[in-house]
Design a protein around this motif. Structure first.
Motif, PDB file in Angstrom:
ATOM      1  N   ALA A   1       0.822  -1.212   0.000  1.00  0.00           N
ATOM      2  CA  ALA A   1       0.000   0.000   0.000  1.00  0.00           C
ATOM      3  C   ALA A   1       0.859   1.268   0.000  1.00  0.00           C
ATOM      4  CB  ALA A   1      -0.968  -0.023   1.184  1.00  0.00           C
ATOM      5  N   PRO A   2       1.818   1.406   0.943  1.00  0.00           N
ATOM      6  CA  PRO A   2       2.642   2.620   0.904  1.00  0.00           C
ATOM      7  C   PRO A   2       3.504   2.720  -0.348  1.00  0.00           C
ATOM      8  CG  PRO A   2       3.384   1.125   2.615  1.00  0.00           C
ATOM      9  CD  PRO A   2       2.091   0.601   2.137  1.00  0.00           C
ATOM     10  N   LEU A   3       3.957   1.578  -0.869  1.00  0.00           N
ATOM     11  CA  LEU A   3       4.737   1.609  -2.112  1.00  0.00           C
ATOM     12  C   LEU A   3       3.890   2.140  -3.259  1.00  0.00           C
ATOM     13  CD1 LEU A   3       6.978  -1.549  -2.498  1.00  0.00           C
ATOM     14  CD2 LEU A   3       7.646   0.834  -2.586  1.00  0.00           C
ATOM     15  N   TYR A   4       2.656   1.684  -3.299  1.00  0.00           N
ATOM     16  CA  TYR A   4       1.761   2.149  -4.365  1.00  0.00           C
ATOM     17  C   TYR A   4       1.565   3.660  -4.252  1.00  0.00           C
ATOM     18  CZ  TYR A   4      -2.273   2.800  -7.334  1.00  0.00           C
ATOM     19  OH  TYR A   4      -3.114   3.247  -8.316  1.00  0.00           O
ATOM     20  N   GLU A   5       1.363   4.112  -3.008  1.00  0.00           N
ATOM     21  CA  GLU A   5       1.186   5.545  -2.773  1.00  0.00           C
ATOM     22  C   GLU A   5       2.420   6.317  -3.255  1.00  0.00           C
ATOM     23  OE1 GLU A   5       1.343   6.882   1.178  1.00  0.00           O
ATOM     24  OE2 GLU A   5      -0.342   8.255   0.977  1.00  0.00           O
ATOM     25  N   LEU A   6       3.596   5.770  -2.920  1.00  0.00           N
ATOM     26  CA  LEU A   6       4.864   6.396  -3.299  1.00  0.00           C
ATOM     27  C   LEU A   6       5.012   6.452  -4.817  1.00  0.00           C
ATOM     28  CD1 LEU A   6       7.429   7.490  -1.918  1.00  0.00           C
ATOM     29  CD2 LEU A   6       8.412   5.214  -2.112  1.00  0.00           C
TER      30      LEU A   6
ATOM     31  N   TYR B   1       2.692   6.263  -6.971  1.00  0.00           N
ATOM     32  CA  TYR B   1       1.659   7.161  -7.488  1.00  0.00           C
ATOM     33  C   TYR B   1       2.133   8.612  -7.408  1.00  0.00           C
ATOM     34  CZ  TYR B   1      -2.760   9.638  -7.868  1.00  0.00           C
ATOM     35  OH  TYR B   1      -3.752  10.484  -8.250  1.00  0.00           O
ATOM     36  N   ARG B   2       2.712   8.992  -6.250  1.00  0.00           N
ATOM     37  CA  ARG B   2       3.226  10.364  -6.062  1.00  0.00           C
ATOM     38  C   ARG B   2       4.317  10.677  -7.075  1.00  0.00           C
ATOM     39  NH1 ARG B   2       2.496  11.065  -0.187  1.00  0.00           N
ATOM     40  NH2 ARG B   2       0.262  11.528  -0.107  1.00  0.00           N
ATOM     41  N   MET B   3       5.135   9.657  -7.383  1.00  0.00           N
ATOM     42  CA  MET B   3       6.217   9.865  -8.341  1.00  0.00           C
ATOM     43  C   MET B   3       5.696   9.846  -9.776  1.00  0.00           C
ATOM     44  SD  MET B   3       8.919   7.277  -6.508  1.00  0.00           S
ATOM     45  CE  MET B   3      10.382   7.538  -7.515  1.00  0.00           C
TER      46      MET B   3
END
Lengths: 329, 318
Positions: free
Chosen positions: A178-183, A185-187
């Protein structure tokens, strides 16, 4: 197994730990094994029966293990009419000298045609090859370089790094999805190759593998190179890596298989057809529609072929690399 | 300073300067070698682990909107019926996987380790081949193998036991057959891998110990219990642990086998599948993180129990 050395190095200096583990000690040392020593005659018959039983069990297990794969090959090579009519390979009757024989029908490419008509399989294959090879190269370089540093240098923070890595090894990778996806996504890297590649760029497993292998490279070898004026990076490139070649081979295959079979992360990060890797692309064909199952089997067959070929090339290194950590504790 | 020395040493080969450059690059080398990995590791390995702890206290709608909810996610997990189903399924799968895979693998390893067995490499390849196929393609293959009418598994079972297995025996459409199907596919996939580890361990047992046992009058069975088993215990514990941890992370197999879903009556819903569904289908990354951490803690707990029960902790002090 050939000694993996650069021409400048005596063969003695190669990292022999892996070689030792895979040299099939049992085959050569069989004569020394206790159960092979002469026994009283009363035990002979029982011994013989036992051996027959062992072979029967081994063959039975081998048949059970290989049957699905043989079936896969059979399904792949049958034409569309024969798919549901023959359990394994399609045959045709042949009359020869008055006797009837069943002969294998020639291979059919029906399934491959259906496969390429149903999905852009070539594109998926290219994506998979590109992603897997890139992953292997990135992981190999970073892991071996860091593994070298952790094995052969004393420096501040070394213990902390090792502790940090050991701590994260215990945590399942899915925790970070989940946090990797968020990261990512932000990038702005969702649905891109870099977004797919970045999280798998680090392989803690690889570091430990290389650290362990490089620990066994004799220090005198490195000292000698330093006296000759070798820079530290040249020592890594021209001495440590060539000497650790069995481990490099093992790691490449393990890493390649991991990337080749990666499913969850690509499933999360990839949305468009042209980026799909084989697992994701082939999965779009899975379903209750049985008329496509020939195509599906052809796709599966082609998908596992590269790994099988690589394995046959690197078999010894692979098994050594796989077991070296576990067996030596 | 290092750079100037570097340039100069090229023009005027002063031995002193060269050795100075040498010392500097020797001191800097480990940091330079470790840093590319370390940067990536911190960014994409360690940081997400901490971030997921933070995220587990939020409710999100996709990656953008997040609302702080404190411990509500974990509270909700306790009463979440779907999650309970997922935990139960995963635990049942893990139990049967370990119970079936490990003894089978050990049995095959023992058979193969007999010193007079010919064709060992071929047998080993045959047992190991399924693992090379990989979980994704095993799932695709077994999706077809388990099909009624034409699937290989029903064909063989109907041939062997016609009264128990009709040709249209439903593996993946019948909720009570999904778990056996998963366990069977898992057994086929992983048994060879475990066998490789155990075989290597058996072959690494000191041959002198067997001779000593034989001198003491131990028969083959006694030798197995007194020499082989203690000798392979560390590896056996390692295989037990990794196969349990792996089983708890089950996803590819049921997801693909059951046509990208949890299967009939959620009979194939696993913890990671639930994590995927809540986080990436529904879009609540916070709740998915809570599921992930619950999984991590559960796996850790089970690993510790296994280590305790198998006496691995005691073994280290001996």
């Amino acid at each position: 197994m050939k000694e993996p050395t650069s021409p400048t190095l005596p063969a003695v200096y190669s990292v022999n730990a892996q070689d030792a583990a895979i040299k099939e000690p049992s085959i050569t040392s069989g004569q020394q094994h206790p159960s092979d020593t002469p026994r009283q005659d009363s035990g002979r018959v029982g011994e013989g029966l036992l051996r027959v039983l062992v072979y029967v069990l081994l063959c039975l297990a081998a048949v059970l293990m290989l049957m699905p794969l043989v079936w896969l090959v059979a399904a792949t090579t049958k034409n569309s009419d024969d798919l549901l009519h023959y359990t394994f390979f399609a045959t045709r009757p042949v009359s020869l000298f008055g006797h009837n024989f069943a002969l294998l029908k020639p291979f059919s490419v029906d399934n491959f045609k259906a496969l390429f008509a149903a999905i852009p399989f070539g594109r998926y294959m290219l994506n998979s090859v590109f992603i897997s090879c890139t992953t292997v190269i990135i992981q190999l370089f970073f892991s071996s370089l860091a593994g070298f540093a952790l094995a052969k240098y004393e420096f501040r923070g070394k213990k902390l790094i090792i502790l940090l890595m050991l701590a994260t090894v215990m945590i399942p990778t899915q925790v970070t999805m989940a946090p990797l996806y968020e990261l990512i996504y932000r990038m702005g890297l969702v649905n891109t190759y870099p977004g797919l590649l970045i999280p798998s760029a680090v392989s803690v497993f690889g570091i430990f593998l290389f650290r362990q292998a490089i620990l066994q490279v004799p220090d005198e070898l490195l000292h000698a190179a330093r006296i000759d004026g070798c820079s530290e990076f040249r020592i890594y490139r021209d001495i440590v890596m060539p000497v650790s070649r069995p481990m490099v081979g093992a790691f490449c295959l393990i890493s390649f298989m991991g990337a080749w079979n990666n499913f969850l992360w690509p499933q999360i990060i990839l949305h468009s057809n042209e980026h799909f890797t084989l697992p994701i692309g082939l999965n779009t064909l899975v379903g209750p529609q049985s008329q496509l199952y020939g195509a599906l089997m052809a796709g599966t067959f082609l998908s596992i072929l590269p790994v099988i070929v690589l394995f046959l090339l690197l078999q010894k290194e692979f098994i050594a690399g796989l077991t070296s950590g576990a067996v030596k504790g | 300073m290092t750079t100037t020395t570097l340039e100069h040493s090229a023009v005027e080969p002063s031995a002193q300067r060269a050795s100075q450059w040498h010392r500097v690059q020797h001191r800097l080398a480990p940091y330079l070698f470790v840093s590319p990995f370390l940067i990536l590791f911190v960014l994409f390995g360690a940081w997400p682990i901490i971030k997921s702890l933070v995220l587990s206290t939020y409710t999100t709608n996709g990656p953008k909107d997040a609302v702080y909810v404190g411990a509500k996610n974990f509270q909700f997990l306790l009463s979440d019926a779907d999650f309970h189903v997922a935990v139960k399924n995963t635990a049942v799968f893990a139990f049967w996987s370990v119970v079936l895979q490990l003894p089978t693998a050990l049995g095959l390893a023992i058979l193969l380790s007999q010193p007079w067995v010919r064709g060992r490499a071929l047998f080993r390849l045959a047992f190991f081949a399924p693992y090379l196929v990989g979980s994704v393609f095993v799932a695709v293959l077994f999706n077809v193998l388990f099909q009624p009418q034409y699937g290989l598994i029903n064909t063989v079972l109907h041939f062997l036991l016609p009264s128990h297995f009709p040709l249209d025996y439903k593996w993946l459409e019948d909720a009570s057959h999904v778990m056996p199907a998963l366990v069977l596919a898992g057994l086929w996939l992983y048994v060879g891998l475990h066998m490789i580890y155990l075989l290597a361990a058996i072959q690494a047992v000191d041959k002198d110990l067997y001779e000593a046992a034989q001198v003491d009058g131990a028969n083959t069975r006694q030798q197995f219990w007194a020499v082989t088993l203690p000798g392979i215990r560390p590896v056996a514990i390692f295989v037990l642990l990794t196969s349990t941890i792996g089983s708890f992370q089950l996803f590819d197999l049921p997801y693909i086998l059951l046509n990208n879903g949890p299967g009939p009556n959620q009979s194939g819903l696993t913890i990671v599948m639930y994590l995927y569904n809540t986080g990436f289908v529904t879009g609540d990354l916070g709740y998915a993180s809570a599921v992930g951490w619950t999984l991590a803690l559960g796996v850790l707990l089970i690993s510790l129990i296994q280590l305790r029960v198998t006496g691995a902790f005691k073994g280290e002090n001996e």
